[in-house]
Design an enzyme around this catalytic site. Structure first.
Site, PDB file in Angstrom:
ATOM      1  N   THR A   1     -43.437 -20.314 -31.515  1.00 59.83           N
ATOM      2  CA  THR A   1     -42.185 -19.203 -32.531  1.00 59.83           C
ATOM      3  C   THR A   1     -41.179 -18.884 -31.374  1.00 59.83           C
ATOM      4  O   THR A   1     -39.897 -19.013 -31.470  1.00 59.83           O
ATOM      5  CB  THR A   1     -42.912 -17.951 -33.032  1.00 59.83           C
ATOM      6  OG1 THR A   1     -43.813 -18.829 -34.101  1.00 59.83           O
ATOM      7  CG2 THR A   1     -41.600 -17.426 -34.556  1.00 59.83           C
TER       8      THR A   1
ATOM      9  N   HIS B   1     -50.897 -24.277 -32.739  1.00 53.81           N
ATOM     10  CA  HIS B   1     -49.693 -25.561 -31.777  1.00 53.81           C
ATOM     11  C   HIS B   1     -48.849 -24.626 -30.731  1.00 53.81           C
ATOM     12  O   HIS B   1     -50.711 -24.587 -30.572  1.00 53.81           O
ATOM     13  CB  HIS B   1     -48.730 -25.188 -33.297  1.00 53.81           C
ATOM     14  CG  HIS B   1     -48.283 -23.466 -33.500  1.00 53.81           C
ATOM     15  ND1 HIS B   1     -47.542 -23.101 -32.796  1.00 53.81           N
ATOM     16  CD2 HIS B   1     -48.285 -22.289 -34.251  1.00 53.81           C
ATOM     17  CE1 HIS B   1     -47.709 -21.555 -32.384  1.00 53.81           C
ATOM     18  NE2 HIS B   1     -48.046 -21.117 -33.597  1.00 53.81           N
TER      19      HIS B   1
ATOM     20  N   HIS C   1     -41.088 -24.763 -34.755  1.00 62.23           N
ATOM     21  CA  HIS C   1     -42.617 -26.203 -34.570  1.00 62.23           C
ATOM     22  C   HIS C   1     -43.238 -26.578 -35.889  1.00 62.23           C
ATOM     23  O   HIS C   1     -43.049 -26.118 -36.986  1.00 62.23           O
ATOM     24  CB  HIS C   1     -43.917 -25.427 -33.308  1.00 62.23           C
ATOM     25  CG  HIS C   1     -44.049 -23.730 -34.309  1.00 62.23           C
ATOM     26  ND1 HIS C   1     -45.097 -23.588 -35.153  1.00 62.23           N
ATOM     27  CD2 HIS C   1     -43.323 -22.587 -33.735  1.00 62.23           C
ATOM     28  CE1 HIS C   1     -45.653 -22.616 -35.186  1.00 62.23           C
ATOM     29  NE2 HIS C   1     -44.439 -22.052 -34.265  1.00 62.23           N
TER      30      HIS C   1
END
Length: 540
Positions: free
Chosen positions: A73, A475, A332
């Site tokens: 992030t 992620h 992302h």
């Protein structure tokens, strides 16, 4: 005679071009949807009917990239309005290790001021001090003193990275309410009224969302490895006062947009002589992805509600009658849970071996090397930046580094390991992001002094979560399911186009800067102006 004719023709074309060029917008609205991968956008685009459908009628780069390796992030948001990769912004991850700081907690949060007494990386003072480059809002205010820079976000790090130093307003969800780090700045009247209404709403339960047929078709209960509860068939109901359920639901995005709308009106954004910037980060998609994965009923409900909420926000902007432009992208991408991926035929999908964690590996190696009593390795995960214990003697540090690199490279779930020395010798890539090698992707995330002594890359389809009792999907990798994000530019009257060639999120800032006539010196940033969006005035 011929020269006069050519001159007249050139003047005609110039006049026509000027007539067709849109008037510069008075308000730039930049929306980041946390964990909104290009894969999700492509999958749900036919289902959207609201705001995301409207934005998809603009200029759509469906092969956008957060091109760096550490797709988290904080670094992702740091690229959006600076025009720079993390190698320049200095924001290499959400957290990194600094063994030189005085406190016992050597982990540093990307949006904190760790020099403040009594703080830690989880009990911190929000600050932009780690962002090393200016944001678009700062450049606008330097050019036009009357310009305003405002951020509203579901996470503090998102708001900070999109506005940097000295914004006019910056608000974010802090786990209990929407808060700000801007001391000495007058609080708009809208905010306390909004906070009171939000508190009242949170005190009431939220019923389940009604699932349309498309979402119903995704409802399938999937058991999890790692101790977590099954997921896949949930309608995002919330008990009264359940703040974790609030953030992992469309409610968080709706309230973020509601506060942004209130600030637009009270501050009269977009209605004065100088252009304004409104940066919005919508975090619920990320929380839903972490809690439930990306391919179940839960994410389906989240995205369709997001579509509706963004549509309502755009209608409000329409009703105010000012000239605005919108960019929507993501910090992302994301990846579904491996258990469901294997059911879909992804045989390589797996959860990470816990032995790859920095603490576990460090403990093993210091025992092997006869260095007891030291952690050996420091790091916040089982991949990414790893730090060799600076409390060891230089010779022991060198031995441990060599042993750690060899041990990680030998593990069957590890794709590659790059040392800081290798990365420092590698130029920051400038070619299209889809052509970058693995080391080039990592180099774009490397900043000397903050990055680790070496960086571990897990193999494709390995999810770096073994214990699923808190989060189940994530992620952060350098694989394209985490790097590819949509980049959508929209203005009223825009001719629709879907552009297949790649674009980078660092290209957003110079592109929208050109729309408002803000010069960006060539070579001063990593990004490049994209000529396709309506109103872009790229300098050749």
């Amino acid at each position: 005679m011929q020269l006069k004719f050519l001159a007249a023709l050139a003047a005609l074309f110039a006049t026509q071009s000027a007539a067709q060029a849109p008037t510069p917008p008075k308000l730039l609205v930049v929306i980041a949807v946390d964990q909104f991968s290009a894969n999700l956008f492509d999958e749900y685009r036919p289902q959207f009917t609201g705001g995301l459908a409207r934005l998809a009628t603009g200029n759509v780069f469906r092969n956008g990239y957060q091109s760096h390796a550490m797709t988290e992030t904080c670094p992702g948001h740091s690229t959006l309005l600076t025009g720079d990769h993390p190698a320049r912004t200095g924001i290499i991850n959400n957290f990194w290790v600094d063994q030189s700081i005085g406190r016992s907690d050597k982990s540093v949060y990307c949006a904190e001021d760790e020099t403040q007494p009594g703080t830690s990386s989880i009990a911190y003072k929000v600050s932009p001090r780690h962002l090393l480059v200016p944001t678009l809002g700062e450049l606008m205010k330097a050019r036009w003193p009357g310009s305003r820079s405002v951020a509203v976000a579901g996470k503090d790090r998102a708001a900070v990275m999109m506005t940097g130093q000295r914004p006019d307003q910056r608000w974010y969800w802090n786990g209990k309410t929407f808060d700000t780090d801007l001391g000495g700045v007058a609080v708009p009247r809208t905010v306390p009224k909004f906070q009171s209404a939000l508190a009242a709403a949170l005190a009431q339960p939220r019923p389940p969302l009604e699932a349309p047929p498309y979402c119903q078709a995704k409802a399938r209960v999937v058991p999890l490895e790692g101790g977590g509860k099954p997921v896949g068939s949930g309608q995002l109901a919330r008990a009264a006062g359940d703040l974790n359920a609030f953030r992992a639901s469309p409610e968080l995005d709706g309230d973020t947009l509601a506060l942004a709308a209130g600030l637009v009106d009270e501050m009269q954004l977009g209605r004065r002589a100088d252009p304004d910037l409104l940066a919005i980060s919508l975090s619920a998609t990320d929380y839903v992805g972490h809690a439930y994965g990306t391919e179940g009923e839960e994410m389906c409900l989240q995205l369709l509600e997001l579509d509706r909420e963004v549509g309502d926000f755009l209608k409000l902007l329409d009703s105010r009658g000012f000239n605005y432009a919108v960019v929507l992208t993501a910090d992302h991408g994301g990846k579904d849970i491996p258990e469901r991926e294997r059911l879909a035929g992804v045989t390589s999908a797996a959860r990470v071996d816990p032995a790859l964690g920095a603490a576990a590996m460090g403990k093993k190696l210091v025992t092997q090397l006869g260095l007891p009593g030291r952690p050996g390795l420091l790091g916040d995960s089982n991949f990414g930046d790893m730090y060799v214990d600076r409390g060891l003697k230089a010779g022991d540090r060198a031995r441990l580094l060599s042993a750690a690199v060899a041990a990680y490279r030998a593990h069957p779930q590890v794709e590659a390991v790059f040392t800081a020395a290798q990365l420092a010798r590698t130029p920051v890539p400038t070619a299209p992001p889809e052509t970058w090698s693995l080391i080039q992707r990592v180099r774009a995330s490397y900043y000397a002094g903050r990055s680790g002594d070496f960086l571990v890359v897990l193999k494709k389809d390995v999810t770096p979560i073994a214990d699923t009792t808190r989060f189940i999907a994530t992620h952060g990798s350098l694989w394209d399911y985490d790097r590819r994000v949509p980049i959508l530019f929209w203005r009223p009257g825009t001719a629709s186009s879907t552009i297949e060639r790649s674009a980078d999120t660092v290209d957003i800032m110079p592109t929208i800067a050109s729309m408002i006539g803000l010069p960006v010196a060539p070579g001063s940033i990593d990004g490049h102006c994209l000529p396709e969006p309506a109103g872009a005035a790229c300098q050749r």
